[in-house]
Design a protein around this motif. Structure first.
Motif, PDB file in Angstrom:
ATOM      1  N   GLU A 343       0.825  -1.213   0.000  1.00 25.36           N
ATOM      2  CA  GLU A 343       0.000   0.000   0.000  1.00 25.36           C
ATOM      3  C   GLU A 343       0.859   1.263   0.000  1.00 25.36           C
ATOM      4  O   GLU A 343       0.467   2.296  -0.557  1.00 25.36           O
ATOM      5  N   VAL A 344       2.032   1.174   0.636  1.00 26.18           N
ATOM      6  CA  VAL A 344       2.969   2.300   0.574  1.00 26.18           C
ATOM      7  C   VAL A 344       3.326   2.575  -0.890  1.00 26.18           C
ATOM      8  O   VAL A 344       3.297   3.712  -1.359  1.00 26.18           O
ATOM      9  N   LYS A 345       3.608   1.508  -1.621  1.00 25.36           N
ATOM     10  CA  LYS A 345       3.925   1.677  -3.044  1.00 25.36           C
ATOM     11  C   LYS A 345       2.733   2.274  -3.799  1.00 25.36           C
ATOM     12  O   LYS A 345       2.895   3.221  -4.576  1.00 25.36           O
ATOM     13  N   ALA A 346       1.535   1.730  -3.564  1.00 26.06           N
ATOM     14  CA  ALA A 346       0.355   2.211  -4.290  1.00 26.06           C
ATOM     15  C   ALA A 346       0.131   3.707  -4.043  1.00 26.06           C
ATOM     16  O   ALA A 346      -0.151   4.478  -4.967  1.00 26.06           O
ATOM     17  N   GLY A 347       0.269   4.112  -2.778  1.00 29.88           N
ATOM     18  CA  GLY A 347       0.081   5.526  -2.461  1.00 29.88           C
ATOM     19  C   GLY A 347       1.141   6.401  -3.104  1.00 29.88           C
ATOM     20  O   GLY A 347       0.844   7.451  -3.675  1.00 29.88           O
ATOM     21  N   LEU A 348       2.382   5.933  -3.027  1.00 31.02           N
ATOM     22  CA  LEU A 348       3.488   6.716  -3.581  1.00 31.02           C
ATOM     23  C   LEU A 348       3.342   6.896  -5.095  1.00 31.02           C
ATOM     24  O   LEU A 348       3.509   8.008  -5.617  1.00 31.02           O
ATOM     25  N   ILE A 349       3.010   5.828  -5.789  1.00 32.39           N
ATOM     26  CA  ILE A 349       2.862   5.932  -7.252  1.00 32.39           C
ATOM     27  C   ILE A 349       1.716   6.889  -7.605  1.00 32.39           C
ATOM     28  O   ILE A 349       1.846   7.738  -8.493  1.00 32.39           O
ATOM     29  N   ALA A 350       0.604   6.754  -6.896  1.00 32.78           N
ATOM     30  CA  ALA A 350      -0.531   7.654  -7.164  1.00 32.78           C
ATOM     31  C   ALA A 350      -0.109   9.109  -6.987  1.00 32.78           C
ATOM     32  O   ALA A 350      -0.476   9.986  -7.783  1.00 32.78           O
ATOM     33  N   TYR A 351       0.692   9.355  -5.970  1.00 29.85           N
ATOM     34  CA  TYR A 351       1.109  10.732  -5.692  1.00 29.85           C
ATOM     35  C   TYR A 351       2.174  11.226  -6.653  1.00 29.85           C
ATOM     36  O   TYR A 351       2.248  12.421  -6.942  1.00 29.85           O
ATOM     37  N   ARG A 352       3.016  10.324  -7.129  1.00 33.46           N
ATOM     38  CA  ARG A 352       3.989  10.773  -8.130  1.00 33.46           C
ATOM     39  C   ARG A 352       3.250  11.169  -9.414  1.00 33.46           C
ATOM     40  O   ARG A 352       3.652  12.108 -10.103  1.00 33.46           O
ATOM     41  N   ILE A 353       2.183  10.465  -9.721  1.00 40.04           N
ATOM     42  CA  ILE A 353       1.352  10.867 -10.871  1.00 40.04           C
ATOM     43  C   ILE A 353       0.757  12.254 -10.610  1.00 40.04           C
ATOM     44  O   ILE A 353       0.811  13.137 -11.469  1.00 40.04           O
ATOM     45  N   ALA A 354       0.200  12.432  -9.415  1.00 38.47           N
ATOM     46  CA  ALA A 354      -0.410  13.721  -9.074  1.00 38.47           C
ATOM     47  C   ALA A 354       0.615  14.851  -9.137  1.00 38.47           C
ATOM     48  O   ALA A 354       0.343  15.935  -9.671  1.00 38.47           O
ATOM     49  N   ALA A 355       1.802  14.592  -8.604  1.00 38.10           N
ATOM     50  CA  ALA A 355       2.849  15.622  -8.592  1.00 38.10           C
ATOM     51  C   ALA A 355       3.238  15.998 -10.022  1.00 38.10           C
ATOM     52  O   ALA A 355       3.364  17.180 -10.369  1.00 38.10           O
ATOM     53  N   HIS A 356       3.389  14.986 -10.864  1.00 30.71           N
ATOM     54  CA  HIS A 356       3.785  15.271 -12.252  1.00 30.71           C
ATOM     55  C   HIS A 356       2.656  15.987 -13.007  1.00 30.71           C
ATOM     56  O   HIS A 356       2.915  16.909 -13.790  1.00 30.71           O
ATOM     57  N   ALA A 357       1.425  15.579 -12.751  1.00 27.49           N
ATOM     58  CA  ALA A 357       0.288  16.269 -13.390  1.00 27.49           C
ATOM     59  C   ALA A 357       0.295  17.744 -12.996  1.00 27.49           C
ATOM     60  O   ALA A 357       0.002  18.617 -13.824  1.00 27.49           O
ATOM     61  N   GLY A 358       0.629  18.009 -11.749  1.00 30.88           N
ATOM     62  CA  GLY A 358       0.733  19.400 -11.303  1.00 30.88           C
ATOM     63  C   GLY A 358       1.908  20.111 -11.948  1.00 30.88           C
ATOM     64  O   GLY A 358       1.800  21.266 -12.373  1.00 30.88           O
ATOM     65  N   ASP A 359       3.034  19.417 -12.052  1.00 36.04           N
ATOM     66  CA  ASP A 359       4.221  20.036 -12.652  1.00 36.04           C
ATOM     67  C   ASP A 359       4.003  20.369 -14.124  1.00 36.04           C
ATOM     68  O   ASP A 359       4.606  21.326 -14.639  1.00 36.04           O
ATOM     69  N   LEU A 360       3.161  19.584 -14.790  1.00 38.68           N
ATOM     70  CA  LEU A 360       2.866  19.891 -16.199  1.00 38.68           C
ATOM     71  C   LEU A 360       2.161  21.238 -16.330  1.00 38.68           C
ATOM     72  O   LEU A 360       2.113  21.814 -17.417  1.00 38.68           O
ATOM     73  N   VAL A 361       1.617  21.703 -15.247  1.00 40.67           N
ATOM     74  CA  VAL A 361       1.003  23.036 -15.241  1.00 40.67           C
ATOM     75  C   VAL A 361       2.009  24.073 -14.709  1.00 40.67           C
ATOM     76  O   VAL A 361       2.239  25.103 -15.326  1.00 40.67           O
ATOM     77  N   LYS A 362       2.630  23.746 -13.568  1.00 36.69           N
ATOM     78  CA  LYS A 362       3.482  24.725 -12.866  1.00 36.69           C
ATOM     79  C   LYS A 362       4.800  24.990 -13.571  1.00 36.69           C
ATOM     80  O   LYS A 362       5.258  26.116 -13.625  1.00 36.69           O
ATOM     81  N   ILE A 363       5.461  23.913 -13.995  1.00 32.60           N
ATOM     82  CA  ILE A 363       6.778  24.066 -14.634  1.00 32.60           C
ATOM     83  C   ILE A 363       6.758  23.262 -15.941  1.00 32.60           C
ATOM     84  O   ILE A 363       7.581  22.383 -16.169  1.00 32.60           O
ATOM     85  N   ARG A 364       5.789  23.615 -16.780  1.00 31.68           N
ATOM     86  CA  ARG A 364       5.497  22.814 -17.972  1.00 31.68           C
ATOM     87  C   ARG A 364       6.714  22.560 -18.861  1.00 31.68           C
ATOM     88  O   ARG A 364       6.936  21.428 -19.305  1.00 31.68           O
TER      89      ARG A 364
END
Lengths: 442, 442
Positions: A343-364
């Motif tokens: 579950e640690v892995k599942a949470g981390l991967i989900a959040y790395r996706i979220a972080a990158h989705a945000g970065d595509l906006v913030k530091i595209r």
């Protein structure tokens, strides 16, 4: 020894700054003034015995992901925690927090610090709580000294950042009992402190002795994560007067830490409906300025137990795109049990996706390169490259191997089979790289 | 037989309308005018042999989730597809699409229609493609009649809605070769049609014969899902001229269908960066009016292979909150392989979370009741209720059972253990329900 902020204010480039500048592809001339004013932090305890990979957190940098692990009084298994720490490092957590409050928390902390050579955070009140349970036989019998000792113990062990719930006051604790809150108070540290203040009719020790904490933090360069004790624990409570009052208090405490060169980030929610997530970030940033903002999710619904990593990755992605700098993951077991390694892995991967989705906006301009390479690998049916570029290459390869032609470059997968879009209109594949841009041959 | 739209325009309440009004807790007086003008649809083929549970899709109703299953030429296993259909029904899919284009597609379709007594969609060009492969030995040797026969076969089998890619024109197909697209054209139906048009130098059969399709659709009350052949297959292509041109074409075709009482929804992307998701919905709604809008995700990054259900649930939640009416799920296997039953479940659950997160914005007063009940169950440590209210009670119970005190009402879980926030400040539990609101006892 000086803090990173002291060095930056003197115009000195530390090794940590050089590392961050390299990782983020920025110049020291760009980076140092931001550390000096506090919009970027490098949590880096100056007596941490382990050589670690430091990260920078703040405006203009990649969004970072934090992983929480640690015991509770109902579940103490150091081997499990070590496994979780290893999984977090393997799948590229940027920072880790040990939230242990059960068992020998000092030994657990030292072991996890050794296991995970990455930026490391704790919540000292959990050690105090543990001391209360073990020594005083009642966590509410803690003394103010116990509170302060716990902070100092963490600092001396080399912890890079600590969450301190210094924004919750005695006045707020009294108001908790009168204000309608559907979800109550769900921050563990906040609840312990509120209960302690109500029992002893005293002010929050971390507020009373804030100057002392600042002094300690300066000595060791412990970065403060000013805790969100009143974060909503239900989307129904989002942005109520308690949460906003605490945020105001914290904005004032931030300034006091900055005056002493102590690095600060501010913690946010929690549970927030989707249409308030952007507003939350904007409100926080308007109160705290460009100080790094660190949120838990937030969860955009309360009903996703068993899949809270997904419900909160939605809020996390929107948060990141709006300016959040560090995301604290949630796992599928949130609200149900301590997470296991899977579950640690599942949470981390989900959040790395979220972080990158945000970065595509913030530091595209920087973030888009990854998607560009993936798009090219996909279009040219370069499966080896496509799998390697996946956020979770192992899982992607496992799924693709079911096609029976794995990795099988230049062949379709079982999803579209013979109707593969890149074989149906084969000219789609005829692109070439030129000047680092993908150009189509006409 | 008349279509639902015909009935609504005559002020007649059908059984399907009564069902939808009951499910959505709305009156027929509210519902019928919206069906009459096309802002709400009830896809419901009037010759479907199975008794099904119909859903309404559109403005003011709950966001619905569609599950795609079906074979490809590289993977034909009817038993697997039946299992996926059962899983989708078990975990509360609102609609299902059979996208089979490998094997005996007619038999597969009929079997799945029987297996899943819910609103059912198909893409007739996939049957035509299969016919091209099987009979013409080349999918591009299809005749215009083959295109039309496929549509009619689906209508006669009782399919409730079909995706037709009638917005992609010969002109657009020629432009594909000249316009820079990083991801190319990734709609299977769109690619087949584009390749067919380029080979034969003929216009899109579904556009040339649109009036005939409308006539057939009216006869059987097949709802059109006007397909997004040019949907971006990379966030780099989002909102390029091809995608927007097609959307304009589709807005005109929508009006022509409505003139004949044929129900319509419009399909959207695809891959869209997070900061363009809201704009996508607003642009679509401004072109097509309040016609139900149906999107695939969208994916907010291209790199999440193995976890595309999460990357797209982020886009789906934002879409839903902005007005999208039907969400087409993606599974963890998207871009890698056909999904298995476990991945169908994972995708569906992620999308039900996204749909509900959107509903908490769009129809908050109705949607919030679920979160309110969950919050109360959580605050009062009523684990039985909390698990039952979870979006995935099985998974939630599985995780919670690890605590060893499952379900164990009134005891903490292993997450916080003795420091459980609802035991630390016990007065937090003392709330009571009053007038359907949660009120705190002071």
């Amino acid at each position: 020894m000086a803090t990173q902020m002291t060095a930056a204010r003197r115009g000195v480039a530390t090794d940590e700054m050089k590392q961050v500048a390299k990782d983020e592809d920025v110049t020291l001339d760009w980076l140092i003034p931001k550390i000096a004013k506090g919009s970027i932090i490098i949590p880096s305890n100056n007596c941490r015995p382990q050589k670690i990979h430091n990260v920078g957190i703040g405006k203009g940098l990649k969004t970072k992901v934090n992983v929480n692990i640690g015991t509770s009084t109902l579940n103490v298994n150091l081997e499990e925690e070590i496994e979780k720490a290893k999984v977090a490092v393997k799948y590229h957590a940027d920072t880790m927090m040990d939230l242990s409050d059960g068992g020998d928390v000092k030994h657990i902390r030292k072991t996890l610090l050794e296991t995970a050579p990455i930026t490391f955070g704790t919540v000292p009140i959990y050690e105090a709580y543990n001391y209360g349970v073990e020594v005083h036989k009642n966590p509410l019998n803690l003394t103010e000294d116990d509170y302060l000792n716990a902070f100092e113990n963490n600092a001396k062990d080399g912890v890079d950042y600590t969450t301190i719930h210094c924004g919750i006051t005695k006045d707020i604790a009294k108001r908790i009992l009168k204000v309608q809150r559907y979800g109550g108070v769900v921050s563990k540290g906040g609840t312990i402190t509120a209960a302690w203040m109500l029992k002893h009719d005293k002010e929050n020790p971390y507020l009373t002795h804030y100057d002392y904490l600042v002094e300690m933090a300066k000595k060791y360069d412990v970065t403060f994560s000013l805790g969100d004790a009143l974060r909503p624990g239900s989307i129904l409570d989002s942005h109520d007067e308690l949460q906003v009052q605490e945020m105001i208090n914290i904005s004032q405490l931030t300034k006091r830490a900055h005056e002493q060169d102590v690095q600060v980030m501010v913690e946010g929610p929690g549970h927030v409906p989707l249409n308030e997530v952007a507003a939350n970030v904007r409100l926080a940033k308007s109160l705290i300025g460009d100080v790094p903002y660190y949120v838990l999710g937030p969860l955009v619904t309360d009903v996703a137990s068993g899949h809270d990593h997904i419900a909160s990755a939605i809020g996390a992605a929107v948060s990141a795109s709006e300016g959040v700098d560090l995301l604290c993951y949630l796992t599928p077991s949130e609200h149900l049990a301590l997470p296991n390694a899977e579950e640690v892995k599942a949470g981390l991967i989900a959040y790395r996706i979220a972080a990158h989705a945000g970065d595509l906006v913030k530091i595209r301009d920087k973030a888009i390169k990854w998607d560009m390479e993936m798009t090219e690998a996909r279009r040219t049916l370069d499966w080896e490259k496509q799998l390697a570029l996946s956020i979770d290459p192992e899982e992607a390869a496992k799924i693709h191997s079911r096609t029976g032609q794995h990795p099988g470059n230049n062949v379709p997968c079982t999803m579209c089979g013979g109707a593969c879009v890149y074989m149906m209109l084969p000219q789609q594949k005829k692109y070439e790289k030129e000047n680092e841009n993908l150009q189509q041959i006409e």
